[in-house]
Scaffold this active site. Sequence first.
Site, short mmCIF file in Angstrom:
data_model
loop_
_atom_site.label_atom_id
_atom_site.label_comp_id
_atom_site.label_asym_id
_atom_site.label_seq_id
_atom_site.Cartn_x
_atom_site.Cartn_y
_atom_site.Cartn_z
N ASP A 249 67.84 0.27 21.38
CA ASP A 249 67.97 -0.43 22.66
C ASP A 249 67.73 -1.92 22.53
OD1 ASP A 249 65.31 -0.13 22.08
OD2 ASP A 249 64.89 1.28 23.69
N ASN B 55 55.39 6.91 30.20
CA ASN B 55 56.01 7.75 31.24
C ASN B 55 56.95 8.78 30.62
OD1 ASN B 55 58.19 6.24 30.45
ND2 ASN B 55 58.60 5.32 32.42
N HIS C 237 59.43 8.12 28.48
CA HIS C 237 60.79 7.69 28.15
C HIS C 237 61.00 7.65 26.64
CE1 HIS C 237 59.71 3.07 28.19
NE2 HIS C 237 59.55 3.57 26.99
N GLU D 83 64.75 6.44 31.22
CA GLU D 83 63.60 6.54 32.11
C GLU D 83 63.59 7.88 32.86
OE1 GLU D 83 61.48 4.50 31.53
OE2 GLU D 83 61.97 2.41 31.86
C1 F6R Z 1 61.70 0.89 21.77
C2 F6R Z 1 61.89 1.95 22.74
C3 F6R Z 1 60.81 2.48 23.59
C4 F6R Z 1 59.46 2.55 22.88
C5 F6R Z 1 58.40 3.09 23.82
C6 F6R Z 1 57.03 3.09 23.17
O1 F6R Z 1 62.88 0.64 21.06
O2 F6R Z 1 62.98 2.38 22.87
O3 F6R Z 1 61.18 3.75 24.03
O4 F6R Z 1 59.58 3.37 21.77
O5 F6R Z 1 58.34 2.31 24.98
O6 F6R Z 1 56.63 1.79 22.93
P1 F6R Z 1 55.30 1.49 22.11
O7 F6R Z 1 55.52 1.98 20.74
O8 F6R Z 1 55.18 -0.01 22.18
O9 F6R Z 1 54.20 2.19 22.81
#
Ligand code: F6R
Length: 533
Positions: free
Chosen positions: A67, A136, A138, A143
């Site tokens: 992403d 959450n 995701h 989401e």
């Molecule tokens: C990042 C992504 C997100 C993160 C998620 C966890 O490319 O797609 O889904 O993997 O928000 O983020 P961290 O590792 O910072 O807790």
Amino acid sequence: MRLILCENYEELSEQAAKLVASQIILKPDSVLGLATGQTPVGIYQNLVKMNKAGEIDFSNIVTFNLDEYYPIQNNNDQSYHYFMQENLFKKVNINPKNTHIPDGEAADPEEECIKYEEEIKKYGGIDLQILGIGQNGHIGFNEPDVSLYTETHLTDLTRSTIEANARFFNDENEVPKQALTMGIATILKSKKIILLASGANKSRVVSELLNGDINTSIPATMLKVHPDVVLICDKDAYSGIRLGIDIGGTSVKFAVLEDNKLIYKSSIPTNKESMDIFVKEIVVECYKIKNNYSYKAIGVGTPGRISDGLVTAANLPFKNTHLAKELKKYIDLPVNVDNDANCAALGEFEFGVGKDMDNIIMVTLGTGVGGGIIIDGRICHGRYSMGEIGHIIVQSKGGLPCPCGQTGCWEQYASVTALIREGEKACLENKDSLLYDLYLKNNNKLDGKLIFDALEQNCETAQKVFDEYIEWLVIGLKNLINIFGPDAIILAGGITQRGSILIDAVRNALDTPVKIEISKLQNDAGALGAAML
Ligand code: F6R
């Protein structure tokens, strides 16, 4: 889903890097799906080391990132382009032409998504996808509850993701509100998936993932349909030990849960005088508990309104008090605060009568009428704290005044206070009744118990009062059923525990397919639910 449980983040990063390295060694032209965020940083550090030591070769590796924010300049130091350069690409022998990240600068984001998806297909799909998981639930930026079976697409970020990612920006307002992300369909097409979870703030979703069913409100649970997923998590993310605190008007209850089981309970008196001292008293109890139970997160249920984290509660020393911040001054753990009635509903939903349901409404009958609403497995919050069901208006013209400023609020008719008020009125008008005798013997007052004693002894006056009470109770319940269509309404409070008198009367009067049940957890529901926040 296979689970690799690691002692800490360092071990998690090593284990995951070893799996990626094996993939690279076995198939030197592998297509890797890469993630950004905090969690994979350690893996990239390990991969860089292995590459420098000549153990793995990136020259024929192709990568596709999950992403990118939208819109964002690629050279912005918060862009995922920048992140990947800094953490991996410029440190290993990868061919820049083989690296792909959705373009946050694209003029036409929809076209960019179609192109990105085609490009993945051109390389034969992703061999190994690395994923992090949001608090959450995701994955990528898929989401909760937004069209889940999609390919790469432009999506709005939820408030919780914007808040969670604000830590990387100077200010929450700088976090872009949209992102380009591979969809769940893209992710599920990968041949293998490594899902990473580190830290106590991920323990709730990890527990949902391991213990719950597939659930659109936790997108990561969709991975359960994939045949080759390895979840690598550290003990903090896995640890089911959490502390729930239920602040009440007379006492504060504490409950420790391990792997969703209650393992310890305690309580202290409520201090109504000083916010500062009250918070410290709560903190002292937290530390006492910590000596024996190493919980990793705290949830707090408090009466009152909560807006932007600020709690204002009429009978407590909280006036625009940021309770989470006050507690975090002394305890360095994630602290979540919610309304106490919402917590009780969550407790009943997770562990009580609502255990196998998706939508419940808990209604607590006491001094007032409180309640919490859980829809699709989540507490319903409005912009301001919701769940003030005691204040739905059941009689507008000529309704009884309520301290909240309205007239005709439901709790003026359906609370135990209302039942007692009407009981006292009726017995003074029927001095030959058993209810009046009980009133006299109890120093000219009634309580809920005495009204039920009279009912059980077939007192007509008590019966009339009770029937009218049930009519009012049922009006509010019907409104709730019509608006929310829950699987069940769960009633709590002392008067629900007097045999089946109340529940039978409500069931008869309602005549609905919605289940009407009595709370299983009663006084423990709040602390248990708070622990699940
Ligand atoms: C990042 C992504 C997100 C993160 C998620 C966890 O490319 O797609 O889904 O993997 O928000 O983020 P961290 O590792 O910072 O807790």
